[in-house]
Every structure is written in structure tokens, then in C-alpha cells.
Design an enzyme around this catalytic site. Structure first.
Site, short mmCIF file in Angstrom:
data_model
loop_
_atom_site.label_atom_id
_atom_site.label_comp_id
_atom_site.label_asym_id
_atom_site.label_seq_id
_atom_site.Cartn_x
_atom_site.Cartn_y
_atom_site.Cartn_z
N SER A 183 0.83 -1.21 0.00
CA SER A 183 0.00 0.00 0.00
C SER A 183 0.86 1.25 0.00
O SER A 183 1.97 1.26 0.55
CB SER A 183 -0.90 0.01 1.24
OG SER A 183 -1.54 1.25 1.41
N TYR A 205 -2.61 -0.30 10.03
CA TYR A 205 -2.74 -0.88 8.69
C TYR A 205 -1.43 -0.74 7.92
O TYR A 205 -0.92 -1.70 7.35
CB TYR A 205 -3.88 -0.20 7.93
CG TYR A 205 -3.90 -0.52 6.46
CD1 TYR A 205 -4.25 -1.80 6.02
CD2 TYR A 205 -3.55 0.43 5.50
CE1 TYR A 205 -4.26 -2.11 4.66
CE2 TYR A 205 -3.56 0.12 4.15
CZ TYR A 205 -3.91 -1.14 3.73
OH TYR A 205 -3.90 -1.45 2.39
#
Length: 328
Positions: free
Chosen positions: A129, A154
Site C-alpha cells: 500500500s 494498517y
């Protein structure tokens, strides 16, 4: 040449599109997903029915946190490659439910790595990501930049995934390719993403909130462009002098857009005006995402680049068909 490929998270947004395009190209694709309820499972089942069903791509129920089941799937599969796109997504949700991320993104990913090692899978591609770059204003982001200051759990799990994959490459010879996705959008997208939730509220005549006064910059990347890059990296041959390398690529276009301007383009696509309210910066958010895609282009050549107006236009047509507005 046709390959046998496993796609995890195949009921998800990126996974379903990647699996469908691979099948259209003649590959033998198997999908797995746990169909969890992070957002409405109806959308996941509809994706599978619309994108994978007509192509004969199975998407069986499997929780990758089940180590024995994951090993059995890989041991019996004879896969030429694994594209691991299953993960617990969402920056803000990681503040409220950290255990979901530890299980899916760390335990699940570890099980995939070990199963690939045991089965002798030649190539693992996995979702990382743009969140790994943390809270910073200097752009564009390059794969060689430091990524040791995550702004959310995350992001921390995605950094950990990259380190875990590197370890398996260096110790066990498992070739891996990390995919740093930059704000993917488009038809069949995730309802927790801003463009999707904005669209729902705008179409319902409800106000939307733009955090950080709408000044956050995001490198929005259309789903078909992402699929083009993923498949390009799948087919890219291993480097001759590093056949078991672990490499990482940005999948974003180096075209950041202010969220407030993004909303204006979304209004045009929907043919509706938004009622906008402004709010402060949220915990876990970052001020800008902007990819340097030079390494990707050097590896696969030029890749698809869909304009924001075209991409949001396609999304608007899809959501109006999938979820008609009341009274439509």
C-alpha cells in the site's frame, strides 16, 4: 503461455478484476476469499457472479488464517504463481479493530508465505500500500524512500509484509513482488472508500464531509490501470542475476488531486451537486500520496493511464446500475 494462478481475495475489488482479466487471457485461475463482513458481503458475491462466474473462475471460501487449509490448497494446486490480494483493508478501521489486521495481514500473510515455500511456488505477488510512506508532504514517493514511520497500524502491517517477503526471498528463494497500490477506484469498488461513500450520499441528497478542509492530495488510480500493471509484473521475467529477488513497485500515476477537486469531478460524473461540510484531519490520514512510477515503467514499459473524468464516469454508470437511487 497459459499458467495456473491462485488469486487470494478474489471476491474483493482488485482481486476480482485481476482474476477476471487473467481468465480472459487464457490462464487457469482459482480464487479464494473469506467473504468477511468488513463491508456488505452482498457486493462481494455480486462481484463474483458478474466478473468471475461468466468466465468459469471458482472462488471458494477459505480463511488464510487457517494454516492447515492454506498449506493444503497450495500443496494440491500446482500453481505457477500466487497473487495474494486478500487483506484487511482500511486505515481508520485499524484504529478501532487492530486485531483484525494482526490476524489477516500478519498471520494470514505468514501462512501464505510458508505455504508457497512448501509448495515451491515460483512467484508470489502481494498487495502492499501507499500507506507505507507515512505522513509526509515531500513527493513523489519512491520505492527507495524510508518507510519506517507508519501513520496507522494498517500501514505497519503492510511494511511488515514487505519485510517478511524479503526474508523468504533471501532465505528460502521465494521470488516475490510487492504492489504498493495508490488509492484505487472504479466500478465494483469498496464501499468504505471515500468516492463510493460520497457517491451514495450525494445520490441520496445527504451531505458529505471532507476532512482536512478537502485539501488532502491523493494519487487516484483507476482499477483497469492497476490490473494492467499487476499482470505486467506477473509476466515480467525474473532478473537474470537475481532469479529469487524480492522487489517492490509503486502502482500509481504521479498525478495527485485535491480531494475537493476530486469531488467536483465526481459531481460532474453523477450529474448532481454535493452538499459539502468540512472537517479536521483524521487520525491515521496522511496529507498526500503521490507515486513515482519510474521503476514500474522501467520494468513493464508504459502502462494504462485512465483520466479521472473517464474513470469516475465509468464508476457513476456502474453504481447507478448496481444500486439504483430511490425513485429512479
Amino acid at each position: 503461455m497459459s499458467q495456473k494462478i491462485l488469486v487470494t481475495g478474489a471476491a474483493g475489488f482488485v482481486g476480482a478484476h485481476v482474476a477476471a482479466e487473467l481468465a480472459r487471457a487464457g490462464h487457469r485461475v482459482t480464487g479464494v476469499d473469506n467473504y468477511n463482513a468488513y463491508y456488505e458481503p452482498r457486493l462481494k458475491h455480486d462481484r463474483v457472479a458478474a466478473l468471475l462466474g461468466p468466465l468459469g473462475v471458482p472462488c471458494q471460501v477459505l480463511d488464510l488464517c487457517d494454516a492447515a487449509a492454506t498449506r493444503a490448497l497450495l500443496a494440491d494446486g500446482g500453481f505457477d504463481a500466487v497473487i495474494h490480494l486478500a487483506a484487511q483493508a482500511g486505515v481508520r478501521h485499524s484504529i478501532k479493530a487492530p486485531g483484525d489486521y494482526i490476524q489477516s495481514n500478519l498471520v494470514g500473510f505468514g501462512n501464505v508465505l510458508e505455504a508457497c515455500r512448501e509448495a515451491g511456488v515460483p512467484h508470489l505477488l502481494y498487495a502492499s500500500s501507499s500507506s507505507v510512506y507515512g505522513s509526509r508532504a515531500d513527493a513523489p514517493f519512491r520505492e527507495t524512500d524510508r518507510v519506517d514511520r507508519p501513520a496507522s497500524l494498517y500501514a505497519a502491517t503492510k511494511i511488515a509484509n514487505e519485510l517478511m517477503a524479503h526474508t523468504y526471498a533471501s532465505i528460502h528463494g521465494l521470488r516475490s513482488t510487492g504492489l504498493r497500490f495508490f488509492t484505487v477506484y472504479g466500478p465494483w469498488g469498496r464501499p468504505d472508500m471515500a468516492y463510493f461513500s460520497f457517491s451514495r450520499r450525494i445520490r441520496a441528497g445527504q451531505p458529505i464531509t471532507l476532512f482536512a478542509e478537502g485539501q488532502l492530495l491523493r494519487d487516484f488510480t483507476y482499477i483497469d490501470d492497476i490490473v494492467d500493471a499487476v499482470i505486467g509484473l506477473l509476466h515480467a521475467p525474473a532478473t537474470v542475476d537475481k532469479p529469487t529477488e524480492s522487489d517492490i513497485y509503486n502502482l500509481g500515476h504521479h498525478v495527485p488531486v485535491k480531494v475537493v477537486d476530486f469531488v467536483r469531478t465526481l459531481e460532474d460524473a453523477l450529474g448532481l451537486k454535493a452538499q459539502i461540510e468540512f472537517g479536521p484531519m483524521q487520525a491515521g490520514d496522511v496529507p498526500v500520496t503521490c507515486a513515482d512510477d519510474g521503476r514500474l515503467r522501467a520494468r513493464i514499459g508504459d502502462w494504462a493511464c485512465t483520466s479521472l473524468a473517464d474513470g469516475l464516469g465509468r464508476f457513476a454508470r456502474w453504481i447507478e446500475a448496481w444500486e439504483p437511487a430511490p425513485g429512479a
